[in-house]
Design an enzyme around this catalytic site. Structure first.
Site, PDB file in Angstrom:
ATOM      1  N   ARG A 138      50.608 -40.248  40.419  1.00 22.81           N
ATOM      2  CA  ARG A 138      49.377 -40.599  40.443  1.00 22.81           C
ATOM      3  C   ARG A 138      50.072 -41.538  41.214  1.00 22.81           C
ATOM      4  NH1 ARG A 138      43.723 -42.005  38.810  1.00 22.81           N
ATOM      5  NH2 ARG A 138      43.238 -43.949  38.547  1.00 22.81           N
TER       6      ARG A 138
ATOM      7  N   HIS B  13      38.639 -38.321  46.903  1.00 22.44           N
ATOM      8  CA  HIS B  13      39.120 -38.328  45.463  1.00 22.44           C
ATOM      9  C   HIS B  13      38.713 -36.715  45.016  1.00 22.44           C
ATOM     10  CE1 HIS B  13      40.498 -42.815  45.205  1.00 22.44           C
ATOM     11  NE2 HIS B  13      39.879 -42.718  45.613  1.00 22.44           N
TER      12      HIS B  13
ATOM     13  N   GLU C 127      46.228 -35.537  43.590  1.00 23.89           N
ATOM     14  CA  GLU C 127      44.866 -35.212  43.828  1.00 23.89           C
ATOM     15  C   GLU C 127      44.957 -34.405  45.254  1.00 23.89           C
ATOM     16  OE1 GLU C 127      42.070 -38.509  43.750  1.00 23.89           O
ATOM     17  OE2 GLU C 127      42.951 -39.320  41.687  1.00 23.89           O
TER      18      GLU C 127
ATOM     19  N   GLU D 130      34.043 -37.967  44.805  1.00 24.38           N
ATOM     20  CA  GLU D 130      35.196 -36.813  43.909  1.00 24.38           C
ATOM     21  C   GLU D 130      34.982 -35.325  43.801  1.00 24.38           C
ATOM     22  OE1 GLU D 130      37.700 -38.005  41.875  1.00 24.38           O
ATOM     23  OE2 GLU D 130      36.690 -40.614  41.766  1.00 24.38           O
TER      24      GLU D 130
ATOM     25  N   HIS E  24      45.623 -40.889  45.226  1.00 20.91           N
ATOM     26  CA  HIS E  24      45.871 -41.007  44.242  1.00 20.91           C
ATOM     27  C   HIS E  24      46.974 -39.334  44.690  1.00 20.91           C
ATOM     28  CE1 HIS E  24      42.875 -43.053  41.866  1.00 20.91           C
ATOM     29  NE2 HIS E  24      44.198 -43.806  42.719  1.00 20.91           N
TER      30      HIS E  24
END
Length: 417
Positions: free
Chosen positions: A234, A304, A179, A378, A176
């Site tokens: 994104r 991510h 990020e 994440e 993405h």
């Protein structure tokens, strides 16, 4: 309340979140208590452009869930009034997005050239991939696994000592575009490999016995776009047939429960699943590479941000994977390793149950291809900065993440299948 919604709707017809300046834009965090409050958020999203940061889409919002979303400056006041009036519990996480955006960069004087503790643009990263391979020929080699929609080469670094019949771990970053901390980690990982080989016993053992395929940025076109046009972009940058909206969410574009849950069939949605599985050149190149190397790739790690999670399959179904016990215990131990440095707390578990269902993800797809050790990280933080993590946090974020990655890699080495 509904009169207020109508007013907001009228005000936002001309407004778009694609403006270059994010001045006055706000990021709210709300926790809807019940279905009625969830419906208020749905109504908001239907009359104006709301950029959902967590979860990725309004369709995933449930009662008692923490929801972060961004609204344009022209709507911020009315949205706050609406939340107050309807009794929705909320706080303003970022009061002025442009200020937060400026504050990401720790110094206004940008050093020319590559730095591991700064965010690097794509040209700088591309040059770095060539340099690191040239400077460390015994440990790093570079190849191209495909080209992006806009024609940029997708560089893959292979890190490890050459040896016969080596198994491999695949790590990718930058799915993405917004990020930014994600590609920073892939660069950091390669740096640590070449700098600590021969000094750190764990890293030396890993590189002697395993190869690491590192894809520093998957969604290169989108990443470039976040540097040049819209920091909050994104998706990929492919053109969609019969639509003015660009791009597909590459992490909804894999053939794993494709487009069933937590993904959208609308080309304008941030979670658009694409016209077909692997419709994007970027996801196809990645999938083709893994398919060609299935006999050697034993783990898949995709990086991510944000929310400090360590997830494993499945996300496209609430069913647990057959290796659930093992994956859960690895995630638990890796999270402990990560927290040992700065006490950063991670939540771990299967994707659908731990955060929300989302189909078409690369981790689920890799697992279903037979790559047993498949994990999604994440990274920091939990929403104070969201996608705009300051550069001062690159080093600590990468250091702690490296501990978890090394733990998983070492586990894989000891449990080859």
């Amino acid at each position: 309340m509904w009169a207020l919604l109508v007013l907001i709707g009228a005000a936002s017809v001309s407004a778009h979140l694609q403006d270059l300046s994010f001045d006055g834009q706000k990021v709210f965090r709300v926790i809807p208590r019940n279905d009625e409050q969830v419906e208020i958020l749905n109504s908001l999203a239907s009359i104006m452009q709301v950029d959902f940061w967590q979860p990725d889409s309004v369709t995933l919002v449930r009662p008692k869930m923490q929801v972060d979303f961004r609204v344009g400056a022209e709507n911020a006041f009315e949205v706050e009034e609406l939340l107050k009036e309807s009794g929705v519990e909320y706080r303003v996480m970022i009061d002025n997005l442009q200020a937060a955006l400026d504050a990401q960069f720790d110094s206004k004087s940008r050093a020319t050239g590559h730095s591991y503790e700064k965010y690097n643009n794509w040209d700088t990263i591309a040059a770095w991939t060539a340099d690191i391979a040239a400077q460390n020929p015994d440990l790093v080699s570079r190849s191209v696994i495909g080209n992006t929609y806009e024609g940029r080469p997708m560089y893959l670094l292979k890190v490890g000592k050459s040896g016969p019949n080596k198994k491999a771990i695949f790590i990718d970053c930058g799915f993405h575009a917004r990020e930014w901390i994600s590609p920073a980690f892939c660069q950091w990982f390669v740096k640590e490999g070449v700098e600590t080989y021969g000094k750190d016993t764990v890293m030396t053992t890993l590189l002697d016995n395993l190869d690491f395929y590192v894809l520093p940025v998957v969604n290169i076109d989108g990443y470039v776009y976040t540097w040049t046009n819209n920091r909050m972009w994104r998706k990929t940058r492919s053109k969609n047939a019969n639509s003015f909206c660009y791009g597909t969410d590459p992490n909804r574009n894999f053939n794993a429960g494709w487009c069933t849950t937590g993904a959208s069939s609308s080309p304008c949605a941030d979670t658009y699943c694409g016209s077909a599985p692997e419709s994007e050149k970027e996801t196809k190149a990645l999938a083709d590479f893994i398919r060609e190397h299935l006999s050697t790739i034993k783990a898949y790690l995709t990086i991510h941000s944000y929310s400090q999670l360590l997830l494993f399959p499945y996300s496209y179904t609430y069913s647990l994977p057959s290796d659930y016990q093992e994956l859960n215990s690895i995630a638990s131990a890796a999270s402990k390793q990560l927290a040992s440095l700065y006490n950063t707390k991670y939540t771990y578990g299967p994707g659908a149950a731990t955060i929300y269902p989302a189909a078409g993800g690369s981790d689920d797809w890799a697992y279903d291809q037979g790559v047993k050790y498949s994990f999604t990280f994440e990274l920091r933080d939990t929403g104070r900065y969201g996608f705009l993590l300051p550069e001062s946090q690159i080093k600590p974020t990468c250091e702690e993440t490296l501990l978890a990655v090394k733990y998983i890699a070492n586990y894989v080495l000891e449990h080859l299948y």
